[in-house]
Design a protein around this motif. Structure first.
Motif, PDB file in Angstrom:
ATOM      1  N   THR A 213       7.172  -0.281  -5.317  1.00 13.05           N
ATOM      2  CA  THR A 213       7.889  -1.414  -4.732  1.00 13.05           C
ATOM      3  C   THR A 213       8.175  -2.485  -5.762  1.00 13.05           C
ATOM      4  O   THR A 213       9.319  -2.941  -5.900  1.00 13.05           O
ATOM      5  N   ASN A 214       7.142  -2.919  -6.495  1.00 12.50           N
ATOM      6  CA  ASN A 214       7.396  -3.988  -7.463  1.00 12.50           C
ATOM      7  C   ASN A 214       8.229  -3.493  -8.652  1.00 12.50           C
ATOM      8  O   ASN A 214       8.957  -4.275  -9.273  1.00 12.50           O
ATOM      9  N   THR A 215       8.172  -2.175  -8.940  1.00 11.88           N
ATOM     10  CA  THR A 215       9.027  -1.634  -9.997  1.00 11.88           C
ATOM     11  C   THR A 215      10.491  -1.688  -9.572  1.00 11.88           C
ATOM     12  O   THR A 215      11.368  -2.021 -10.377  1.00 11.88           O
ATOM     13  N   ILE A 216      10.764  -1.388  -8.300  1.00  6.88           N
ATOM     14  CA  ILE A 216      12.131  -1.492  -7.770  1.00  6.88           C
ATOM     15  C   ILE A 216      12.597  -2.948  -7.793  1.00  6.88           C
ATOM     16  O   ILE A 216      13.751  -3.242  -8.142  1.00  6.88           O
TER      17      ILE A 216
ATOM     18  N   ALA B 299       6.100  -6.407 -16.490  1.00  9.00           N
ATOM     19  CA  ALA B 299       5.103  -6.909 -15.536  1.00  9.00           C
ATOM     20  C   ALA B 299       4.911  -5.945 -14.373  1.00  9.00           C
ATOM     21  O   ALA B 299       3.804  -5.821 -13.825  1.00  9.00           O
ATOM     22  N   ALA B 300       5.990  -5.245 -13.988  1.00  9.96           N
ATOM     23  CA  ALA B 300       5.898  -4.301 -12.867  1.00  9.96           C
ATOM     24  C   ALA B 300       5.196  -3.013 -13.282  1.00  9.96           C
ATOM     25  O   ALA B 300       4.325  -2.509 -12.569  1.00  9.96           O
ATOM     26  N   THR B 301       5.571  -2.466 -14.431  1.00 17.71           N
ATOM     27  CA  THR B 301       5.056  -1.149 -14.818  1.00 17.71           C
ATOM     28  C   THR B 301       3.632  -1.190 -15.367  1.00 17.71           C
ATOM     29  O   THR B 301       2.992  -0.143 -15.457  1.00 17.71           O
TER      30      THR B 301
ATOM     31  N   LEU C  13      -0.897 -18.172  -5.960  1.00 15.53           N
ATOM     32  CA  LEU C  13      -0.245 -17.506  -7.085  1.00 15.53           C
ATOM     33  C   LEU C  13       0.032 -18.480  -8.221  1.00 15.53           C
ATOM     34  O   LEU C  13      -0.313 -18.238  -9.381  1.00 15.53           O
ATOM     35  N   HIS C  14       0.621 -19.617  -7.893  1.00 11.51           N
ATOM     36  CA  HIS C  14       1.008 -20.595  -8.905  1.00 11.51           C
ATOM     37  C   HIS C  14      -0.207 -21.293  -9.534  1.00 11.51           C
ATOM     38  O   HIS C  14      -0.196 -21.620 -10.712  1.00 11.51           O
TER      39      HIS C  14
ATOM     40  N   MET D 152       5.251 -11.706  -7.716  1.00 17.24           N
ATOM     41  CA  MET D 152       5.018 -12.173  -9.080  1.00 17.24           C
ATOM     42  C   MET D 152       6.121 -11.735 -10.035  1.00 17.24           C
ATOM     43  O   MET D 152       6.285 -12.323 -11.108  1.00 17.24           O
ATOM     44  N   ILE D 153       6.914 -10.724  -9.678  1.00 17.32           N
ATOM     45  CA  ILE D 153       7.913 -10.177 -10.591  1.00 17.32           C
ATOM     46  C   ILE D 153       8.981 -11.205 -10.967  1.00 17.32           C
ATOM     47  O   ILE D 153       9.317 -11.346 -12.153  1.00 17.32           O
TER      48      ILE D 153
END
Length: 379
Positions: free
Chosen positions: A108-111, A129-131, A237-238, A269-270
């Motif tokens: 999902t985050n890679t997409i 950051a995703a991978t 997150l921040h 986060m992406i």
């Protein structure tokens, strides 16, 4: 102003009622999957015959990866696996499936990172950051699957822990069946609806119905929780990323528990990475915390199982937690191992930035094409 406040309170109350309903639906669905699988397979012996083609743990791993990539939710897949274990699915098959679900959930985050493809610098940061999540989970499987096959480490620890809780000297969860009393009306209702189906096929229909309800419940639970908690989650997150690895891991776990989806928490986060607000190295611990936080779904699903299957269901849920927790301790705790996912992610981002088709090919090949071809070849 008072009308606005009243509407806000009403919407908030409605959302929390929806959260309770969706959690209950998921618990009913997990019990339904277990009951249906038990009816169809005839118990543990029958389950082993049904899954004969998955006796190879690597095929079970791929099945978990492919299933999670297709539904884009490890929470859904792990909840289904808990139900199947309650219905007789052997732990030797379920454990590699759980590991595979960890790999599949990173899609999902890679997409999401591919959404930054128009800007070369943004895409490089976002894709890296995703991978890093992909490579960490792959490395975790490379380390822990052989150890599990040789020594059964995770299963032994999880079994001992589950036995303590389920059959402890002081309290026996098998006798503490309030959850069964709560979910039984829902399971009976579904069973009555599908009772027109002849013979053991009613079990298959119950499993399919349960899986669909789990998918529905987890998907909408994440959406509703985002409405009531995502503002707070974004603040976490921040305020915590970049303040150190321990804080990053803790915030990733907490945020994922809050929104009940590691895909949601890691995907948020992406864009921050793409904009240059945080580096891959800063975001890395947060993704590891998300791995730990997502295990709450399987643990919650295990509470829906009572009776003789309670210990097995809790065992596989604990395996999921132990796998993710120990992977963080071992891989992030050893400097040489810690750097491997970072370096691979940064190198892949460099290559993918120069050739966008290779980046797309990585996503399709890793999560769909290669697992699918292996499954077809085995069958």
């Amino acid at each position: 102003m008072s009308v606005f406040n009243n509407n806000f309170k009403t919407n908030k109350l409605f959302n929390w009622v929806a959260v309770i309903f969706l959690i209950y639906s998921m618990l009913v669905a997990v019990s339904t999957v277990g009951s249906g699988f038990k009816i169809f397979s005839g118990g543990a012996a029958g389950a082993e015959q049904i899954f004969e083609f998955v006796t190879n743990p690597f095929i079970a791993l791929i099945l978990g990866t492919l299933a999670t990539a297709l539904v884009q939710s490890s929470s859904t897949v792990t909840a289904v696996i808990v139900g199947l274990v309650a219905g007789g699915l052997p732990l030797s098959i379920a454990i590699p499936m759980i590991m595979g679900a960890n790999i599949g959930t990173t899609i999902t985050n890679t997409i999401v990172s591919i959404g930054h493809v128009r800007d070369k610098a943004e895409f490089k940061r976002a894709f890296s950051a995703a991978t890093v999540h992909d490579f960490f989970n792959l490395l975790a499987v490379i380390i822990f699957l052989p150890l599990e096959l040789m020594f059964g480490m995770l299963e032994k620890i999880a079994t001992a822990t589950a036995h303590f809780f389920v059959d402890g000297a002081n309290v026996s969860m098998k006798e503490f069946n309030f959850m069964k009393a709560m979910t039984k009306p829902g399971v009976n209702f579904i069973s009555e609806l599908v009772s027109v189906v002849p013979g053991k096929m009613v079990g298959i229909v119950m499993v399919i119905t349960g899986v669909l309800i789990i998918l529905f419940s987890v998907t909408f639970l994440g959406k509703v929780l985002k409405k009531v908690l995502v503002g707070r989650a974004k603040n976490i997150l921040h305020n915590t990323i970049g303040k150190g690895p321990v804080t990053g891991v803790a915030s990733g776990a907490l945020m994922t528990v809050m929104v009940q989806s590691s895909s949601t928490s890691t995907s948020l986060m992406i864009p921050l990475a793409g904009s240059g607000m945080f580096t891959t190295r800063q975001i890395y611990p947060f993704t590891l915390g998300a791995n730990i936080g997502t295990t709450i779904t399987a643990l919650l699903a295990a509470t829906a199982i009572s009776g003789s299957a309670a210990e097995a269901a809790l065992t596989i849920a604990l395996v999921h937690f132990l796998f993710n927790f120990l992977a963080v301790v071992v891989i992030y705790g050893i400097p040489v191992l810690r750097e491997i996912p970072l370096r691979l992610a940064e190198h892949l981002a460099e290559v993918g930035t120069n050739n966008k088709l290779l980046a797309l090919g990585y996503v399709l090949g890793t999560f769909f094409v290669i697992p699918g071809l292996i499954m077809i070849g085995v069958r």
